[in-house]
Every structure is written in C-alpha cells, then in structure tokens.
Design an enzyme around this catalytic site. Structure first.
Site, short mmCIF file in Angstrom:
data_model
loop_
_atom_site.label_atom_id
_atom_site.label_comp_id
_atom_site.label_asym_id
_atom_site.label_seq_id
_atom_site.Cartn_x
_atom_site.Cartn_y
_atom_site.Cartn_z
N ARG B 253 0.87 -1.18 0.00
CA ARG B 253 0.00 0.00 0.00
C ARG B 253 0.91 1.23 0.00
O ARG B 253 1.47 1.57 1.04
CB ARG B 253 -0.85 -0.06 1.28
CG ARG B 253 -1.98 0.91 1.37
CD ARG B 253 -2.48 1.02 2.81
NE ARG B 253 -1.57 1.85 3.61
CZ ARG B 253 -1.38 1.74 4.91
NH1 ARG B 253 -2.00 0.81 5.61
NH2 ARG B 253 -0.54 2.55 5.53
N HIS B 257 -3.08 4.54 4.99
CA HIS B 257 -4.26 3.68 5.06
C HIS B 257 -5.49 4.34 4.43
O HIS B 257 -6.25 3.72 3.69
CB HIS B 257 -4.55 3.32 6.52
CG HIS B 257 -5.83 2.58 6.71
ND1 HIS B 257 -5.97 1.26 6.33
CD2 HIS B 257 -7.03 2.95 7.20
CE1 HIS B 257 -7.21 0.86 6.60
NE2 HIS B 257 -7.87 1.86 7.13
N TYR B 266 4.25 5.48 11.58
CA TYR B 266 4.56 4.07 11.85
C TYR B 266 5.47 3.39 10.81
O TYR B 266 5.87 2.26 11.00
CB TYR B 266 3.27 3.26 12.04
CG TYR B 266 2.25 3.38 10.91
CD1 TYR B 266 2.37 2.62 9.75
CD2 TYR B 266 1.17 4.26 11.03
CE1 TYR B 266 1.43 2.73 8.74
CE2 TYR B 266 0.22 4.38 10.01
CZ TYR B 266 0.36 3.61 8.86
OH TYR B 266 -0.55 3.73 7.86
C1 LIG Z 1 -14.01 -5.68 12.04
C2 LIG Z 1 -13.25 -4.40 11.87
N1 LIG Z 1 -12.30 -4.06 12.78
C3 LIG Z 1 -11.62 -2.91 12.63
C4 LIG Z 1 -11.86 -2.07 11.58
C5 LIG Z 1 -11.06 -0.77 11.41
N2 LIG Z 1 -10.12 -0.97 10.28
C6 LIG Z 1 -10.46 -0.64 9.04
S1 LIG Z 1 -9.32 -1.12 7.92
C7 LIG Z 1 -8.31 -1.75 9.10
C8 LIG Z 1 -7.03 -2.42 8.69
C9 LIG Z 1 -7.29 -3.52 7.71
O1 LIG Z 1 -6.10 -4.04 7.22
P1 LIG Z 1 -6.07 -5.08 6.04
O2 LIG Z 1 -7.05 -6.17 6.27
O3 LIG Z 1 -4.66 -5.49 5.86
O4 LIG Z 1 -6.59 -4.28 4.76
P2 LIG Z 1 -5.96 -2.97 4.09
O5 LIG Z 1 -6.59 -1.79 4.78
O6 LIG Z 1 -4.50 -3.04 4.27
O7 LIG Z 1 -6.39 -3.02 2.67
C10 LIG Z 1 -8.87 -1.57 10.36
C11 LIG Z 1 -8.22 -1.97 11.62
C12 LIG Z 1 -12.87 -2.46 10.67
N3 LIG Z 1 -13.20 -1.68 9.63
N4 LIG Z 1 -13.53 -3.62 10.83
#
Ligand SMILES: Cc1ncc(C[n+]2csc(CCOP(=O)(O)OP(=O)(O)O)c2C)c(N)n1
Ligand SMILES: [Mg+2]
Lengths: 347, 353
Positions: B253, B257, B266
């Site tokens: 990425r 985020h 970070y």
């Molecule tokens: C069940 C849940 N917990 C926490 C969140 C908050 N949150 C949104 S994205 C994220 C990180 C997700 O990481 P990843 O699965 O690696 O996907 P990426 O964002 O890197 O595409 C978090 C903690 C959420 N949306 N849903």
C-alpha cells in the site's frame, strides 16, 4: 386457547378430504416447528435449512428431525461449528437467490454471530438500496426455564428488536409456532424467530396452514376487563396461570400474546388497555432496557388517558440467568405477577 | 483538476527492476490490464484530490495494488462470477465493469453501499467490516453449486483481515463444502499501522490454507501476469469441482491507510522507496514495450483515453444527486413496519417548509 384437545397424535396424516372439517392435529411445539419447516421446504425449492447438528441428528431439540432424510443433504445440512460463519453463509446464499433458514443451536451462542446478524443480515437490503434482500429466518432456541447450563437459556429479544432491519417474533404455543414460522420464511425481510425451549414439549392443536394475521399482530389469548397482562414466548403460559388464579378472586385479566416483538402491535396494546385501563408487562429478560420498557412507553403514548395506573413491569432481574435452583426465582413467578396486578388494581 | 504527472515519466522509465514474464498471455488481455491499471492509478489520484477539495469526506487509496486488483479481476468471468470486495477494491470494480460513478458514490458518502446495483453488477456492496464479507462469498459459492451454476465467488481481503475469525470460519467451511470460491488476500504489508510480522503467525497467509484443506499460493502481487495466472488457475480449479484456493498476492500500500491516516507515524520512507521501485505499472509498461507487444504511440494514447474516462467519472460523481431524505426510511425493509412508516410520515411533516 382450545380447552378440549383431541387425542394426541404424533403427526397429522394429511388433510381430510370429506365434507367434515378435519380436527387440527395435536402436536408438541417442537413437532409444530418441524412441520412448518417441512412445509416451507416443500413449498419453495429455494428454502434451505442448516446449522449445527440439524441434519443427521435432527437438531439437539429434534426440531429438524427427519428433514434431511426427506429433503436431502443439499436442502438440509450440517455446518461446521461456527455461528458467525453460519449466518455469513446465509447472507451469501440469499445474495444468490436462496431463502436460508439457519439455526443457531442455543441463544447464548448467537452472540458470536451478532456481527453478521447486525452488520450484514440486517443491513444488506439497506446498504444495497433494496438490490439484495435478505429473506433469512434465523431460528434461535431461546429463553430459560429448562435448568440448562450457562449460555443455554438467554433472552435476546431486546437486543435484536433494537436493530434496524430485523424483525423478531416468539411463539407461545404449537399453533403459533407453526404459523409464525411459515410467516417468517415467507417474508422477504430477515426475521429472528425465538423458540421458547421451555414450551417445546407442550402439546396443542395445530391448524393447517392458512391465512394468518399480518406480521406484527398480537393476539388476545384470554379476554378480561380489569387489567391487561402483556407477554410473549413462555411467559404467555405464566400469565394464563396468573389469570386463572385471579379469576378465582373475581379479577378478570386479559392476556395479550405479543407474538411479534418487532414490529410491536402498538394498536393492539392500546386497544386492550382502552378496555382494561391497566397493564402489566411480563418478560424473562432483565428489566433495564428490556422490551417491557418499550411496551410501557407505547402504552402511555397511545393510551395515556385510558390508564388508571402506571404500567408495571415484572421481569428477570438485572443479573445473568442464574443456574439450576435459582433460575425459577429469577424468572417472573406467579406471585410476582399477582403482586404487580394488585399494584395496578389498587393504585 | 491537475493530476500529478508522474505516470508518464514512470511508464517510460527504462530502468525498471524485477522484469515480469508475460509469456503465453494474449496481448489483448495484457493491454486491457494496462489500461485498467493506468485508469485506476489516475482515478485513485483524482479521488484523493476530491477528498482534499472536500467532495469526499474520506478515501482509501489503492495506490500500488493495481496489478493485484486488475490481474485478479481480469481472470474472472463477468457473466457468471461474483465479487465480494472490501473498501479498497476500486480497481477491481473498474476492471470488472462496475459503474464507477455509482461505486464512488460510496466514497462521496452519498450512500454507504454506493449507487450501483451489486446484484446486477455481480460485485457486492462496499463492505467496511474487515473480514465480514468473506463468509458471504462461501455462501454465494455454495448456492451456486447447489443450483448447478457455472459461477465462482471471489472474496477480497487484506493481511489484517486474515486474522479475523470470520475469515477462518469461512475458509474452513469452504474447505469442508468444497465450494467454488477463491480467497484473494492482498497482503499489502500493513493493516493500518500494524505490519505483517505483528499480524500473521506461521510465516504467511497462504500457509493457512493447508489447515483448511485447500491449496495456498503466494504470488508477486505487483506482477499483473503472475496474479492473473494464479487467479485463473484457482478459478479453473473451483469451476471444475476442485474446491477453494487461497491466493496471497504480496503487494504494498504505497499510500497511507486512508486520507485520514499519517503513515509517517509508523513506517519509514526507505520502505516506501523500496516498493516504489517495484511499482506494478512501470513493470507492466516495460514488459509490454520490451516484448514489442505495443507500438510507440500506445502509452500516450492509453493515457489520453484514461484521462478522458477519469474526467467523466469525476464529473459524474461530483455532480451525482444526493439521495432524498426519505431514502433513509425506504430501504430498511422490504415491508416496512408501521412504526417506521409513522416515523417517515412525521419526518416528512417536519421537513415540509
Ligand atoms: C471488524 C473491523 N475491525 C476494525 C476495523 C477498522 N479498520 C479498518 S481497515 C483496518 C485495517 C485492515 O487491514 P487489512 O485487512 O490489511 O486491509 P488494508 O486496509 O490493508 O487493505 C482496520 C483496523 C474495521 N473496519 N472492521
Ligand atoms: Mg493490509
């Protein structure tokens, strides 16, 4: 309530073909739900029944007994032990045109599935602006009264009734169980169907499938004129006990079986209270933020001028369902309901 | 709205590391992939700009993940398959043919699920519950098998999502039922602020597949040809009754985020520089050019087309109508409850001038 029940029979053997109307089959509630599931599976090939141990075993309460044999392993199947996954599976099946009727084995184990129920099942129609309806009927053996282990007797109705997008019902008798289940599976909205396990073995007449009152209709199960008792599930039976006792003292209590906890029959409640001027709502769940509060609020909103006394709530306490010998003390007792009746009468 | 003009320079930069092997893939497919990747890159930058201008309250960029998204989408059958996305699959939507104005309506916060029809698009509504839609893909695939249909489901999820119970429940169910589903993990190294090594025990996401009775494949997620091949193989297996596959596409990425995030808190710039050197777009451009699959004018023409398309999408989404207030009542139920109708009527009454 029918007083003279015909002789007990295990299964109804088909519709009468002669001129005389068939006497309704007498079934236990668990058999009545089984029959409704069989009818739902037979009438719509898109209906699927699945969950933990529902297939070969026929469910821990035997509610799905024989369904897999009759409808095959594609229509009635065991899943791995994963509540969230079971409900998530239902979402995807519904998106592919099926009408899932998943079972969560016990109420306390609906909690691991709450995310899928609240964030997905209840909202998919909304999120997709109606493109992906969720005709899911989630069966949950519910409520206390069988001295079960922890997590095997819980009241979730307030939790689910609070969630936009869900409908919730709880039958009180075999006939209601049959009718409400068929109505739930035929609905295009998701319905959480809470089965009062303490009443699974109660027998009663179950009329054939036929026209049903609309979703959200309550039923006066015993008319009376001095006060209204409002209940659902197993507490309807408790209220009928109370009403019979009160009648010995000349107090005529009306008992309203809410049947639907969402939508709640506000008009039905108001109509009953307009007749009796007093209401006591009885539920197993803890008092605070329970559905009794919703009932009380609806009654005072709709029937304020009729009321001769504040609405009383007789409920479980604000504690977890306790174990064995304490459970009957936790659940609303006949005496506690009678005391509340006395309070509304003497106010 | 000016878009950072990095694209052309990157595309034409001859010093591209990590050559990719296009061997055996049709030129049409590769050219389409390039066009989609470029359009996604430009549209992504446009979406970030729309957030800066206050048109979008927030946006989640997919910068750097174009090959993983477009390569996997290119392997799908748009007539039979069904996509279950998260919130970051804009390039999948684009390559799968979703109405992009309707899709970006979600990021403009006009409606959480956007304005496109997920059932007709065969592309589920944007889903913000990390891991939540993964079991839906298994259910959809089971339903497809039960009615003897030809389709496969694909569930997109991240490295962070791979820790969620739902993903494990879903993979196990798919393994038990042998449903035609592909679990497509974009391991972009970060789950918000948490890196892979704090997220994934056991070495890789793909390694988990073994426990669920399915093949697990690691693929270079910035190599569009490799992603296409791995996804295609998984889909072929699913379609022929071979059950599910877990594909882990290793990518990065490049953006924070979301537009609300500050990645500088970070991770260090050195790491980002490393991955910028593995940008999937120039890698594909370089391979196309050195294999002689495209003519000298191709890149400029492709960029012109992409910019035109992006402009139309941006204008469409910026001018998309806000939903009427009654919409908030009208989509809750198929059969609204009397209470909801009462609230709707009362609200309409209050809103009346
Ligand atoms: C069940 C849940 N917990 C926490 C969140 C908050 N949150 C949104 S994205 C994220 C990180 C997700 O990481 P990843 O699965 O690696 O996907 P990426 O964002 O890197 O595409 C978090 C903690 C959420 N949306 N849903
Ligand atoms: Mg990630």
């Amino acid at each position: 309530m029918t007083t003279s029940a015909p002789a007990a029979r295990g299964e109804r053997d088909g519709r009468a073909d002669g001129a005389a109307p068939a006497r309704p089959a007498v079934l236990t509630m668990q058999q009545a739900i089984n029959r409704a599931l069989a009818e739902a599976l037979a009438e719509d090939p898109r209906t699927l029944v699945f969950g933990e141990d529902v297939g070969r075993l026929g469910g821990v309460f035997r509610v799905t007994d024989g369904l897999q044999r009759r409808f095959g392993e594609d229509r009635v199947f065991d899943t791995p032990l994963a509540e969230s996954g079971i409900v998530g599976l239902a979402v995807g099946l519904a998106m592919n045109g099926w009408r899932p009727v998943p079972e969560l084995q016990f109420d306390g184990f609906a909690y691991p599935a709450v995310d899928q129920i609240v964030n997905q099942v209840a909202r998919m129609h909304y999120r997709t602006r109606g493109a992906a309806p969720m005709p899911v009927t989630l069966r949950v053996p519910s409520f206390g009264g069988i001295r079960a282990p922890e997590h095997h007797g819980e009241s979730l109705e307030a939790l689910f009734a609070h969630v936009p997008g869900l409908k919730v019902c709880a039958p009180s008798s075999p006939a209601e169980a049959h009718q409400l289940l068929l109505q739930s599976v035929r609905a295009d909205d998701p319905v959480v169907y809470l089965e009062p396990k303490a009443r699974y073995w109660e027998r009663g007449p179950v009329p054939d499938d036929g026209p049903a009152p609309p979703v959200g209709t309550s039923r006066v199960v015993r008319p009376g004129r001095h006060a209204t008792l409002v209940a659902w599930g197993a507490m309807v039976h408790r209220c009928l006990q109370v009403a019979r006792l009160a009648a010995e003292d000349g107090v005529e209590l009306e008992v309203v079986d809410l049947r639907w906890l969402k939508p709640i029959d506000a008009d039905g409640l108001a109509a009953s209270v307009a007749r009796t001027r007093r209401a006591v709502v009885v539920h197993e769940a803890p008092l605070t933020a329970g559905l009794g509060a919703e009932v009380a609020a609806l009654v005072q909103e709709r029937a304020f001028r009729s009321l001769a006394a504040p609405v009383q709530r007789v409920t479980g306490f604000d504690v977890p369902y306790p174990a064995g010998p304490l459970e009957p003390k936790y659940l609303p007792t006949v005496d506690r309901v009678l005391l509340a009746v006395q309070r509304v009468l003497e106010f | 709205m000016p878009v950072p003009d990095r694209t052309v320079a990157e595309v034409l930069d001859p010093a591209v590391p990590d050559p990719i092997d296009l061997g055996g893939l049709p030129t049409d497919l590769l050219v389409d992939c390039y066009r989609h990747m470029l359009t996604a890159r430009l549209l992504d930058a446009e979406a970030v700009a729309l957030q800066r201008q206050g048109v979008f309250p927030a946006y989640v960029s997919l910068l750097g993940q174009e090959a993983a998204q477009v390569g996997s989408a290119a392997a799908l059958d748009r007539g039979t398959d069904f996509v279950f996305p998260t919130y970051r699959e804009m390039a999948v939507a684009l390559a799968f043919g979703v109405d992009m104005v309707g899709y970006l309506a979600s990021h403009r916060a006009l409606w959480h699920g956007g304005y496109y029809d997920p059932v007709r698009s065969r592309f589920g509504a944007v889903n913000a519950v990390v891991g939540g839609p993964v079991p839906h893909a298994v259910g959809w695939a089971l339903g497809e098998r039960l009615r003897g249909g030809p389709g496969c489901a694909i569930a997109y999820f991240g490295d962070g999502a791979s820790s969620e119970g739902d993903v494990h429940e879903a993979m196990n169910m798919a393994g038990v039922f042998r449903t035609p589903v592909v679990f497509f993990c974009q391991n972009n190294q970060w789950a918000l602020s948490v890196p892979n090594h704090r997220q994934i025990a056991g070495g890789s996401v793909a390694a988990r597949a073994a426990g669920y009775g399915m093949p697990g494949v690691v693929v270079d997620g910035n190599d569009v040809a490799a992603v296409y091949r791995a996804t295609r193989e998984a889909l072929d297996r699913a379609r022929s009754g071979g059950g599910p596959t877990l594909v882990e596409a290793r990518t990065y990425r490049l953006a924070p985020h979301s537009t609300s995030d500050d990645a500088g808190r970070y991770r260090d710039a050195e790491e980002e520089r490393y991955w910028r050197g593995r940008d999937p777009l120039p890698r594909l451009a370089h391979a196309l050019r050195s294999a002689g699959l495209v003519g000298p004018d191709f890149f400029e023409a492709a960029e012109r087309d992409a910019r035109g398309r992006v402009t139309r999408i941006r204008e469409g989404v910026a001018s998309a109508p806000e939903p009427p207030g009654t919409d908030m009542f009208d989509h809750v139920f198929r059969e609204p409850t009397p209470e909801l109708l009462r609230q709707r009527a009362a609200w309409c009454e209050e809103e009346r001038p």
